[in-house]
Design a protein around this motif. Structure first.
Motif, PDB file in Angstrom:
ATOM      1  N   UNK A  24       0.720  -1.194   0.021  1.00 32.35           N
ATOM      2  CA  UNK A  24      -0.005  -0.184   0.120  1.00 32.35           C
ATOM      3  C   UNK A  24       0.840   1.420   0.079  1.00 32.35           C
ATOM      4  N   UNK A  25       2.111   1.266   0.090  1.00 28.25           N
ATOM      5  CA  UNK A  25       3.011   2.268   0.040  1.00 28.25           C
ATOM      6  C   UNK A  25       3.870   2.284  -1.150  1.00 28.25           C
ATOM      7  N   UNK A  26       3.764   3.314  -1.728  1.00 24.77           N
ATOM      8  CA  UNK A  26       4.667   3.584  -3.187  1.00 24.77           C
ATOM      9  C   UNK A  26       5.098   4.824  -3.230  1.00 24.77           C
ATOM     10  N   UNK A  27       6.191   5.255  -2.929  1.00 22.71           N
ATOM     11  CA  UNK A  27       6.747   6.592  -3.030  1.00 22.71           C
ATOM     12  C   UNK A  27       6.796   7.109  -4.540  1.00 22.71           C
ATOM     13  N   UNK A  28       6.888   6.348  -5.364  1.00 23.84           N
ATOM     14  CA  UNK A  28       6.618   6.605  -6.661  1.00 23.84           C
ATOM     15  C   UNK A  28       5.923   5.890  -7.767  1.00 23.84           C
ATOM     16  N   UNK A  29       4.515   6.024  -7.601  1.00 22.68           N
ATOM     17  CA  UNK A  29       3.817   5.321  -8.378  1.00 22.68           C
ATOM     18  C   UNK A  29       3.917   6.019  -9.789  1.00 22.68           C
ATOM     19  N   UNK A  30       3.501   5.285 -10.883  1.00 16.66           N
ATOM     20  CA  UNK A  30       3.151   5.625 -12.076  1.00 16.66           C
ATOM     21  C   UNK A  30       1.976   5.756 -12.530  1.00 16.66           C
ATOM     22  N   UNK A  31       1.262   6.887 -12.895  1.00 16.89           N
ATOM     23  CA  UNK A  31      -0.068   6.922 -13.400  1.00 16.89           C
ATOM     24  C   UNK A  31       0.021   6.438 -14.963  1.00 16.89           C
TER      25      UNK A  31
END
Lengths: 385, 235
Positions: free
Chosen positions: B55-62
């Motif tokens: 549940x924790x992503x510092x850098x997701x990609x849209x």
């Protein structure tokens, strides 16, 4: 008498306790139901402490504040409302209100304190609250909230002690009223200053919180007044009249602010404001017509004690749902949509979160019943002014 | 210029900047959206570097599909913390647990954060997460990699139980501050398959990031909010 404070003697306390524990009256039944609610809350707190917040609650990064925050907001607005009614009651309807002053203050104190307990179950590290003193951030509405909240609770406790000493102080009452306005408009600003959440961001929100607080306080006061014994209906009508009027005023003001908040939100086109269109029918039918307009009309047609209790309970219940809709509305449209983020975020509280809500409300009822039966809350207050 | 050279040049820029006092170096990141292939290597590299839980992503990609059939295309937007010059998240923190370092990185003091999550509510980019103590392998059974210490902020943070920070705290991207301070580039920069992420000191006019962002059209995400992000998108 202890330090001039009138406290019930040991025999009265014991007989009151015996009466409520062994009795078969409605109050005894309510006592046991509340006790069960509190036990559910104790179970919930143990689960949160030992299994961790993430394991037992349904909040997430998309919905950082859950139903415990709703409970906190709901209870502290009731507390503010009790302080408002105490002020207006003494200022404009002294004769009708004075017998219930101590009771309203008692409820004001414990709704504020229990609201804080509900909030603490939502904090990640409640053991670090000391940093509110050691490392203050004056730019934060939440920090100001903690400052004013402490002062507010202190003042209403002093006001309560004054009542128990039989010496009602106008100065403390005025101070408590002013600090209540500051404290709970600050709570409104805590939400209202978040520019990134259009559902919250509004200068109207601090004022809206105060008006809703008045409505909640009026409903609680009406329940307190209507659950008493009266010699005649005429006597009841005399005492309930100011509170019925207060409910009408509270509902009227709530209708006005809810309506304009909805219309302004629906009218706006900026990013994030689509939440107002998404919530339009819920706000219109539930938040406005069902929970405000209908009770407003109904208050003109009801007179009996049971009816007044019923309409007040209805307002209290619908206001909880409205508070929940307000808190959750801020999170329904995510601020950033990554590949796995839904377009509209939904949140259903877990059973542990529900237990915290039930326990918080049950604890208020339980303490009120105990105080009532053990003689801490007098049947009639006679103060020296 | 080949891609290996880019990493070497940026590392040299970084080491040059580290010789300056903290306040004189101003870190920034640039992401070339034309080069991003949506592989999520930055996301996973970051997760392993910072030992982030589920549940924790510092850098997701849209990922976005744009256009209408048959003229469609995929568009990707990686989103680290924007390290705003005027961050809305720091002002709302009631205990000053989150603040801006002199070099422009917004940091969180894990030993001070009370876990109120007000910063999560205030961040317009959704760049903050709450570590509520979730594990990939369930509530009670934890694999060793899940309790190993991360080195965020130059300290050791082992997630042994839910009384150990960073559990209970807010968490976010910090440009791999612990790596920068040792002269290494952030993990997302080194794992980017397309070499689409640039990093460096924007106060140095000779740095690669300044030259790269000057050459192309750029934008900053939600710039209209007045947050002045330090992440620049090249289009």
């Amino acid at each position: 008498m202890t330090f001039g404070i009138s406290l019930p003697d040991k025999d009265t306390v014991l007989s009151g306790l015996k009466d409520i524990v062994k009795g078969t009256s409605r109050k005894s039944k309510l006592f046991y139901v509340s006790l069960l609610g509190v036990l559910l809350g104790a179970y919930a707190v143990i689960r949160i402490l030992f299994e961790g917040h993430g394991a037992v609650t349904n909040t997430s990064n998309l919905v950082p504040w859950g139903i415990q925050i709703t409970t906190y907001v709901y209870l502290v607005l009731i507390s503010t409302g009790c302080t408002f009614i105490n002020f207006f009651g003494y200022t404009f309807y002294k004769e009708e209100y004075a017998p219930f002053g101590t009771r309203l203050l008692f409820l004001g104190i414990f709704t504020a304190l229990i609201g804080m307990i509900a909030l603490s179950t939502e904090l990640g590290r409640v053991d670090r609250m000391i940093y509110f003193i050691l490392s203050p951030q004056p730019k934060s509405p939440m920090w100001w909230m903690s400052v004013w909240y402490s002062l507010y609770v202190t003042l209403i406790i002093i006001e309560f002690i004054n009542h128990k000493r039989g010496k009602h102080s106008e100065k403390v009452m005025w101070l408590a009223f002013i600090v209540a306005i500051i404290t709970h408009s600050t709570l409104g600003s805590l939400f209202g200053m978040v520019e990134q959440r259009p559902y919250y961001y509004s200068a109207l929100l601090p004022i809206y919180f105060l008006l809703i607080a008045f409505l909640s306080g009026a409903a609680v006061a009406t329940i307190v007044v209507s659950t008493h014994y009266y010699k005649s209906d005429e006597d009841f009508q005399k005492h309930v009249r100011p509170f019925r009027n207060s409910i009408r005023i509270g509902l009227g003001l709530a209708i006005l602010t809810t309506f304009w908040r909805l219309i302004e939100g629906v009218y706006a086109q900026a990013d994030g404001y689509e939440i107002f269109r998404l919530a339009f029918f819920n706000t219109l039918w539930f938040g406005l017509i069902f929970s405000l307009v209908i009770p407003f009309i109904v208050t003109f047609f009801i007179r009996c004690q049971k009816c007044m209790i019923g309409i007040s309970l209805f307002i209290m219940l619908t206001q909880f749902k409205t508070r929940h809709d307000l808190v959750m509305g801020g999170f329904q449209i995510p601020v950033f949509k990554a590949y796995s983020t839904p377009d509209i975020v939904s949140y259903t509280p877990s059973h542990v979160e529900f237990f915290v809500v039930i326990a918080s409300i049950s604890l208020v009822v339980l303490l009120y019943l105990l105080a009532d039966k053990t003689g801490l809350l007098p049947e009639e207050d006679k103060h020296e002014h | 210029m080949n891609t290996e050279n880019i990493i070497e040049i940026m590392t040299a820029d970084l080491q040059k900047a580290l010789k300056k006092p903290l306040k004189d170096r101003q870190w920034a990141m640039a992401i070339d959206l034309k080069k991003c292939i949506g592989c999520h290597a930055c996301t996973t590299g970051c997760m392993s570097e910072n030992m982030t839980p589920p549940g924790i992503q510092y850098r997701p990609v849209r990922e976005e599909e744009i256009g209408t059939f048959p003229n469609v295309a995929l568009r990707f937007l990686p989103r680290p913390c924007m390290q705003c010059e005027k961050p809305p998240c720091t002002a709302v923190c009631p205990v000053k647990a989150t603040y801006k370092r002199e070099d422009g990185i917004t940091v969180i003091d894990y030993n001070k954060c009370v876990g109120c999550r007000y910063c999560l509510v205030a961040c317009p980019y959704g760049a903050r997460s709450a570590d509520v103590g979730n594990y990939y392998t369930g509530k009670f059974k934890k694999n060793t990699y899940e309790v190993e210490a991360s080195e965020e902020y130059g300290k050791q943070w082992a997630r042994k139980n839910h009384f150990c920070s960073p559990i209970g705290n807010a968490r976010k991207c910090h440009f791999c501050m612990h790596r920068i301070d040792k002269g290494k580039l952030p993990r997302c920069v080194t794992t980017c398959l397309g070499h689409a992420t640039f990093f460096g000191d924007i106060s140095d006019p000779d740095s690669f990031i300044v030259k790269a962002t000057a050459k192309y059209n750029t934008f900053k995400f939600k710039e209209s909010l007045g947050t002045h992000p330090r992440v620049i998108y090249i289009v």
